[in-house]
Write a protein that holds these residues in place. Structure first.
Motif, PDB file in Angstrom:
ATOM      1  N   ILE A 244      -0.116  42.106  42.988  1.00 53.46           N
ATOM      2  CA  ILE A 244      -0.063  41.637  44.404  1.00 53.46           C
ATOM      3  C   ILE A 244      -1.165  40.597  44.554  1.00 53.46           C
ATOM      4  N   THR A 245      -0.672  39.545  45.514  1.00 51.32           N
ATOM      5  CA  THR A 245      -1.197  38.425  46.173  1.00 51.32           C
ATOM      6  C   THR A 245      -1.300  38.413  47.599  1.00 51.32           C
ATOM      7  N   SER A 246      -1.942  37.436  48.006  1.00 50.55           N
ATOM      8  CA  SER A 246      -2.040  37.263  49.483  1.00 50.55           C
ATOM      9  C   SER A 246      -0.796  36.937  50.040  1.00 50.55           C
ATOM     10  N   HIS A 247       0.558  36.342  49.137  1.00 52.47           N
ATOM     11  CA  HIS A 247       1.664  36.194  49.634  1.00 52.47           C
ATOM     12  C   HIS A 247       2.781  37.232  49.509  1.00 52.47           C
ATOM     13  N   THR A 248       2.141  38.447  48.838  1.00 50.86           N
ATOM     14  CA  THR A 248       3.295  39.455  48.795  1.00 50.86           C
ATOM     15  C   THR A 248       3.575  39.940  50.072  1.00 50.86           C
ATOM     16  N   ARG A 249       4.722  40.304  50.346  1.00 52.72           N
ATOM     17  CA  ARG A 249       5.195  40.824  51.709  1.00 52.72           C
ATOM     18  C   ARG A 249       6.102  42.017  51.370  1.00 52.72           C
ATOM     19  N   VAL A 250       6.244  42.949  52.517  1.00 50.69           N
ATOM     20  CA  VAL A 250       7.187  44.082  52.382  1.00 50.69           C
ATOM     21  C   VAL A 250       7.882  44.059  53.819  1.00 50.69           C
ATOM     22  N   CYS A 251       9.121  44.128  53.757  1.00 48.39           N
ATOM     23  CA  CYS A 251       9.999  43.868  55.106  1.00 48.39           C
ATOM     24  C   CYS A 251       9.838  45.282  55.911  1.00 48.39           C
ATOM     25  N   SER A 252      10.131  44.856  57.251  1.00 43.06           N
ATOM     26  CA  SER A 252      10.155  46.256  58.057  1.00 43.06           C
ATOM     27  C   SER A 252      11.037  47.284  57.908  1.00 43.06           C
ATOM     28  N   ARG A 253      12.288  46.928  56.880  1.00 41.22           N
ATOM     29  CA  ARG A 253      13.226  47.963  56.656  1.00 41.22           C
ATOM     30  C   ARG A 253      12.893  49.050  55.997  1.00 41.22           C
ATOM     31  N   HIS A 254      11.720  48.940  55.392  1.00 42.48           N
ATOM     32  CA  HIS A 254      11.143  50.089  54.333  1.00 42.48           C
ATOM     33  C   HIS A 254      10.330  51.094  55.225  1.00 42.48           C
ATOM     34  N   PHE A 255      10.198  50.687  56.408  1.00 42.36           N
ATOM     35  CA  PHE A 255       9.222  51.752  57.250  1.00 42.36           C
ATOM     36  C   PHE A 255       9.967  52.347  58.410  1.00 42.36           C
ATOM     37  N   ILE A 256       9.740  53.652  58.553  1.00 42.89           N
ATOM     38  CA  ILE A 256      10.093  54.498  59.714  1.00 42.89           C
ATOM     39  C   ILE A 256       9.739  54.002  60.832  1.00 42.89           C
ATOM     40  N   SER A 257      10.767  54.071  62.068  1.00 50.51           N
ATOM     41  CA  SER A 257      10.678  53.549  63.381  1.00 50.51           C
ATOM     42  C   SER A 257       9.303  53.982  63.819  1.00 50.51           C
ATOM     43  N   ASP A 258       8.765  55.199  63.475  1.00 50.43           N
ATOM     44  CA  ASP A 258       7.548  55.783  64.138  1.00 50.43           C
ATOM     45  C   ASP A 258       6.045  54.859  63.769  1.00 50.43           C
ATOM     46  N   ASP A 259       6.545  54.187  62.585  1.00 44.06           N
ATOM     47  CA  ASP A 259       5.351  53.376  61.780  1.00 44.06           C
ATOM     48  C   ASP A 259       5.227  52.042  62.457  1.00 44.06           C
TER      49      ASP A 259
END
Length: 418
Positions: A59-74
């Motif tokens: 993991i680095t400061s440029h590592t990202r996770v897109c929003s499609r992997h979170f439920i809508s409540d989050d």
């Protein structure tokens, strides 16, 4: 499995070029302005959950996770087209391709249902008349049982010792080493020229203390390694014991086996054989060369054989010997070491022997072209001879004018006794 629908609001611009780090996800902000990309949280516990769920450990400061992997409540949806979508505190990505982008609803069974699913294990009922006896910690085993156990232990120990001896004997019999021929004086005499194994061990005990300071020839010819422990195996990466190295050297001298043959017999590399031979030749030359072997007149006369009654003052029998050597590439050196007597390139030395057979003088080696008389002068034996002594030489050894003592030259007549 219950799936949840998500409703995303499109962002007006997408100037960033972030990529999702989740395996099997190819989402990129450059081609998808609907998704948002979030960095890993600072909180250690939440960050650990993210790493575990996304299976990304670098993991680095440029590592990202897109929003499609979170439920809508989050997700906290952006309020304006130019706003930024945020995550609720403690949100963890749970939607991935390997779980169909859905979260399984937890299903909790009721108490009665769990009771119905329970199947008891068949157990043998305890007899009503069973007696539960407590262990008697003060009881003592019978002496006969203790004796049997001790006898069995002693028998097993003897069996282990017997098997260990068998393994050692098989190991020695399969290796070409001195221990293999220790029980045969004939083999010891053949391979080492020592009369018996006891003679060899007696000689080894004399030189073994000095072998601790032996200088070993290393792989580099210009350097040497001094052994501080007395074991030479670690000096050049092989496993022979010092006494087996000495045995190898004696086999090379006595039988004349080639280095390649010795390498196969002792299961070591041929270059190691060469280094062992060179090391022990230098060592024995230094140790044995410093020992005075010249005998006094009294000692020689005390051991004079009956065959020398006609020559009672004979101190030493002298003759020259030649050892073949490799032909030098230089023509000048060839002419110096070439022996007309042997018709080969040789080194020449002078040997002196007492009448009863003990070697009392050994000279250095000289070029094979040197004459017997010149070698006799340069060897240094003249300084050991006195007026009351006598030497015995062959008929071609003309050194009468070089010695201060008598010279015996027995006649060898054809078809007659000496």
């Amino acid at each position: 499995m219950a799936s949840r629908k998500f409703k995303y609001q499109r962002r007006e611009d997408s100037s960033s070029t972030d990529h999702c780090c989740v395996p099997l996800c190819v989402a990129s902000s450059k081609f998808n302005s609907v998704l948002s990309f979030h960095t890993f949280p600072v909180d250690e516990e939440t960050r650990r959950k993210w790493i575990h769920s996304t299976e990304r450990f670098n993991i680095t400061s440029h590592t990202r996770v897109c929003s499609r992997h979170f439920i809508s409540d989050d997700l906290i949806e952006l309020s304006t087209p130019k706003g930024r979508r945020l995550l609720r505190k403690g949100a963890v990505p749970t939607l991935f391709q390997w779980n169909g982008y859905s979260v399984a609803e937890p299903r909790r069974t009721g108490v009665w249902q769990r009771r119905e699913d329970y199947t008891p294990v068949d157990e043998d009922p305890v007899p009503m008349d069973a007696q539960h006896l407590e262990h008697d910690y003060c009881s003592v085993p019978e002496p006969a049982a203790v004796d049997n156990a001790l006898n069995q232990t002693e028998d097993l120990r003897k069996e282990v010792d017997r098997l260990r001896r068998q393994v050692e004997e098989l190991s020695v019999s399969q290796r070409f080493c001195l221990g293999r021929f220790a029980a045969s004086n004939d083999d010891v005499r053949f391979y080492t020229r020592f009369m018996t194994y006891s003679h060899l061990i007696a000689f080894w005990k004399l030189i073994e203390p000095a072998s601790h300071n032996m200088i070993h020839v290393s792989r580099a010819r210009a350097t040497t390694i001094r052994s501080e422990t007395g074991t030479t195996g670690s000096a050049w990466g092989q496993s022979l014991q010092p006494i087996d190295e000495f045995f190898l050297f004696m086999v090379h001298l006595s039988v004349g086996l080639k280095q390649r043959d010795l390498a196969h017999r002792f299961n070591i590399h041929q270059s190691t054989v060469s280094r062992i031979i060179t090391t022990w030749a230098n060592f024995l030359y230094t140790v044995l060369g410093s020992v005075r072997i010249w005998m006094s007149e009294e000692e020689v006369k005390a051991h004079l054989p009956n065959e020398f009654q006609d020559y009672p003052d004979t101190q030493v029998l002298i003759d020259c010997t030649e050892l073949r050597c490799q032909t030098p590439s230089s023509l000048l050196l060839q002419s110096e070491v070439f022996s007309t007597y042997k018709s080969h390139c040789t080194f020449k030395g002078l040997i002196g022997m007492a009448p009863h057979g003990a070697i009392t003088f050994v000279s250095s080696l000289y070029a094979g072209s040197v004459s017997d008389k010149e070698l006799f002068k340069q060897s240094g034996i003249v300084s050991l001879l006195k007026h009351g002594m006598a030497i015995m030489v062959d008929k071609g050894f003309l050194v009468d004018d070089c010695v201060p003592c008598k010279v015996y030259r027995p006649a060898y007549l054809s078809k007659r006794e000496q």
